[in-house]
Design a protein around this motif. Structure first.
Motif, PDB file in Angstrom:
ATOM      1  N   SER A   1      41.453  49.647  14.903  1.00  0.00           N
ATOM      2  CA  SER A   1      40.932  48.586  14.049  1.00  0.00           C
ATOM      3  C   SER A   1      41.946  47.468  13.865  1.00  0.00           C
ATOM      4  O   SER A   1      41.605  46.274  13.917  1.00  0.00           O
ATOM      5  CB  SER A   1      40.540  49.168  12.683  1.00  0.00           C
TER       6      SER A   1
ATOM      7  N   LYS B   1      34.871  53.549  13.000  1.00  0.00           N
ATOM      8  CA  LYS B   1      35.073  54.409  11.833  1.00  0.00           C
ATOM      9  C   LYS B   1      35.763  53.645  10.701  1.00  0.00           C
ATOM     10  O   LYS B   1      35.760  54.088   9.553  1.00  0.00           O
ATOM     11  CB  LYS B   1      35.935  55.616  12.232  1.00  0.00           C
ATOM     12  N   ILE B   2      36.356  52.501  11.035  1.00  0.00           N
ATOM     13  CA  ILE B   2      37.108  51.703  10.063  1.00  0.00           C
ATOM     14  C   ILE B   2      36.401  50.387   9.762  1.00  0.00           C
ATOM     15  O   ILE B   2      36.331  49.948   8.610  1.00  0.00           O
ATOM     16  CB  ILE B   2      38.524  51.396  10.598  1.00  0.00           C
ATOM     17  N   ASP B   3      35.873  49.726  10.801  1.00  0.00           N
ATOM     18  CA  ASP B   3      35.264  48.412  10.650  1.00  0.00           C
ATOM     19  C   ASP B   3      33.775  48.517  10.323  1.00  0.00           C
ATOM     20  O   ASP B   3      33.107  49.491  10.690  1.00  0.00           O
ATOM     21  CB  ASP B   3      35.410  47.603  11.942  1.00  0.00           C
TER      22      ASP B   3
ATOM     23  N   ARG C   1      37.362  52.223  16.386  1.00  0.00           N
ATOM     24  CA  ARG C   1      37.460  51.284  15.272  1.00  0.00           C
ATOM     25  C   ARG C   1      36.194  51.235  14.427  1.00  0.00           C
ATOM     26  O   ARG C   1      36.236  50.797  13.264  1.00  0.00           O
ATOM     27  CB  ARG C   1      37.827  49.889  15.787  1.00  0.00           C
TER      28      ARG C   1
ATOM     29  N   SER D   1      36.723  51.249   5.401  1.00  0.00           N
ATOM     30  CA  SER D   1      37.816  52.009   4.782  1.00  0.00           C
ATOM     31  C   SER D   1      37.756  51.988   3.255  1.00  0.00           C
ATOM     32  O   SER D   1      38.468  52.745   2.593  1.00  0.00           O
ATOM     33  CB  SER D   1      39.168  51.469   5.253  1.00  0.00           C
TER      34      SER D   1
ATOM     35  N   LYS E   1      36.947  55.349   2.052  1.00  0.00           N
ATOM     36  CA  LYS E   1      37.722  56.438   2.638  1.00  0.00           C
ATOM     37  C   LYS E   1      39.135  56.433   2.065  1.00  0.00           C
ATOM     38  O   LYS E   1      39.684  55.379   1.744  1.00  0.00           O
ATOM     39  CB  LYS E   1      37.785  56.294   4.167  1.00  0.00           C
TER      40      LYS E   1
ATOM     41  N   ASP F   1      42.288  58.094   7.197  1.00  0.00           N
ATOM     42  CA  ASP F   1      41.690  58.145   8.522  1.00  0.00           C
ATOM     43  C   ASP F   1      42.809  58.390   9.520  1.00  0.00           C
ATOM     44  O   ASP F   1      43.984  58.375   9.168  1.00  0.00           O
ATOM     45  CB  ASP F   1      40.923  56.859   8.853  1.00  0.00           C
TER      46      ASP F   1
ATOM     47  N   ASN G   1      42.324  55.732  14.855  1.00  0.00           N
ATOM     48  CA  ASN G   1      41.271  54.827  14.401  1.00  0.00           C
ATOM     49  C   ASN G   1      41.842  53.601  13.689  1.00  0.00           C
ATOM     50  O   ASN G   1      41.367  52.478  13.878  1.00  0.00           O
ATOM     51  CB  ASN G   1      40.307  55.564  13.470  1.00  0.00           C
ATOM     52  N   VAL G   2      42.850  53.827  12.856  1.00  0.00           N
ATOM     53  CA  VAL G   2      43.480  52.707  12.143  1.00  0.00           C
ATOM     54  C   VAL G   2      44.124  51.734  13.129  1.00  0.00           C
ATOM     55  O   VAL G   2      43.986  50.512  13.009  1.00  0.00           O
ATOM     56  CB  VAL G   2      44.513  53.225  11.130  1.00  0.00           C
TER      57      VAL G   2
ATOM     58  N   PHE H   1      38.103  46.456   8.690  1.00  0.00           N
ATOM     59  CA  PHE H   1      38.514  47.495   7.743  1.00  0.00           C
ATOM     60  C   PHE H   1      37.495  47.713   6.615  1.00  0.00           C
ATOM     61  O   PHE H   1      37.788  48.373   5.625  1.00  0.00           O
ATOM     62  CB  PHE H   1      39.894  47.183   7.144  1.00  0.00           C
TER      63      PHE H   1
END
Length: 268
Positions: free
Chosen positions: A197, A156-158, A154, A183, A186, A189, A193-194, A180
């Motif tokens: 998150s 990578k998103i948060d 997460r 994101s 981006k 993703d 990962n989504v 998020f």
């Protein structure tokens, strides 16, 4: 033999008590909500043929059902009463407790001196997880989203606190600053990962709500019922928020059947 049915938005949960208890879950047929045919559907799918002493019903539009079915008395139980009594049967807590029912949505109930008070709730729960899951990943299956998310990252998103400030009071740096938030920059993703998150965000919202009510009631323990709270991504999100206030969350493997159990015992 007794039969208890909880007509939920997503699932219909059934407890059959013939000395021993058997648990069943069926997908809710929304077209039958509040109709006598909903009971017939349960009988048909579970092949119930044994004579019944009583049928205990809660959830959905059960208040509009008849008082009997095939000559068997129907006992209708208010959902808040079912939540409270079912939680007490599962956790065996004292008479002053906060119960959070995390199902398709989330309801908070205070059990005090054998009375139950609906404190309020939020329109966030398993239905949000599956609904946003469908919009974001194309998958609306909560169990599958949870499985994908357990393989994801997460971060990578948060945006975490460490990502945006050097420190923020006593909060640890690995706490979410913006769900998020990463994101924004981006366009795409991974589903993993989504999902990670999303599940965490649902859990954090439920956990924050539970913590606020626990503070108001001056309680240190929160008892969770409903299937949503047992999804590992969401449970971790809940616990991350409770731990900030040194609160303890309690979970049970059969928590999805709490309302049906409550309906079974409310009239005892």
């Amino acid at each position: 033999m007794k039969l208890a049915i909880d007509f939920g938005i997503t699932n219909t949960d059934v407890v059959i008590d013939d000395g021993a208890q058997r648990f069943h879950t069926l997908k809710t047929n929304s077209a039958l909500n509040g109709k006598e045919e909903a009971i017939a559907d349960v009988f048909s799918k579970l092949a119930i043929s044994e004579p019944l002493d009583s049928i205990h019903i809660t959830g959905g539009k059960s208040a509009g059902l008849p008082s009997q079915y095939q000559g068997v008395k129907i006992i209708k139980v208010k959902e808040i009463d079912a939540i409270a009594v079912g939680a007490k049967k599962l956790f065996m807590f004292d008479d002053n407790a906060l119960v959070v029912s995390a199902g398709t949505g989330t309801a908070c109930v205070w059990v005090n001196n054998s009375q139950q008070t609906h404190l309020g709730g939020i329109a966030v729960g398993g239905g949000t997880f599956e609904g946003l899951g469908k919009l974001l990943t194309g998958n609306a299956n909560g169990l599958e989203l949870n499985e994908f998310g357990n393989k994801g990252d997460r971060k990578k998103i948060d945006l975490l606190i460490n990502d945006v400030v050097t420190e923020l009071g006593s909060l640890p740096g690995n706490i979410t600053a913006v769900n998020f938030g990463n994101s924004i920059n981006k366009t795409l993703d991974t589903m993993e990962n989504v999902s990670a998150s999303l599940g965490n965000m649902i859990g954090e919202i439920i956990g924050t709500t539970a913590a606020l009510y626990a503070h108001i009631l001056k309680l240190q323990d929160v008892y969770f019922v409903g299937r949503t709270a047992n999804l590992s991504l969401i449970k971790d999100g809940i616990n991350s928020r409770l731990s900030l206030s040194n609160l303890t969350g309690h979970f049970h493997k059969e928590s999805g059947f709490a309302n049906a159990l409550g309906a079974l015992y409310c009239s005892d």
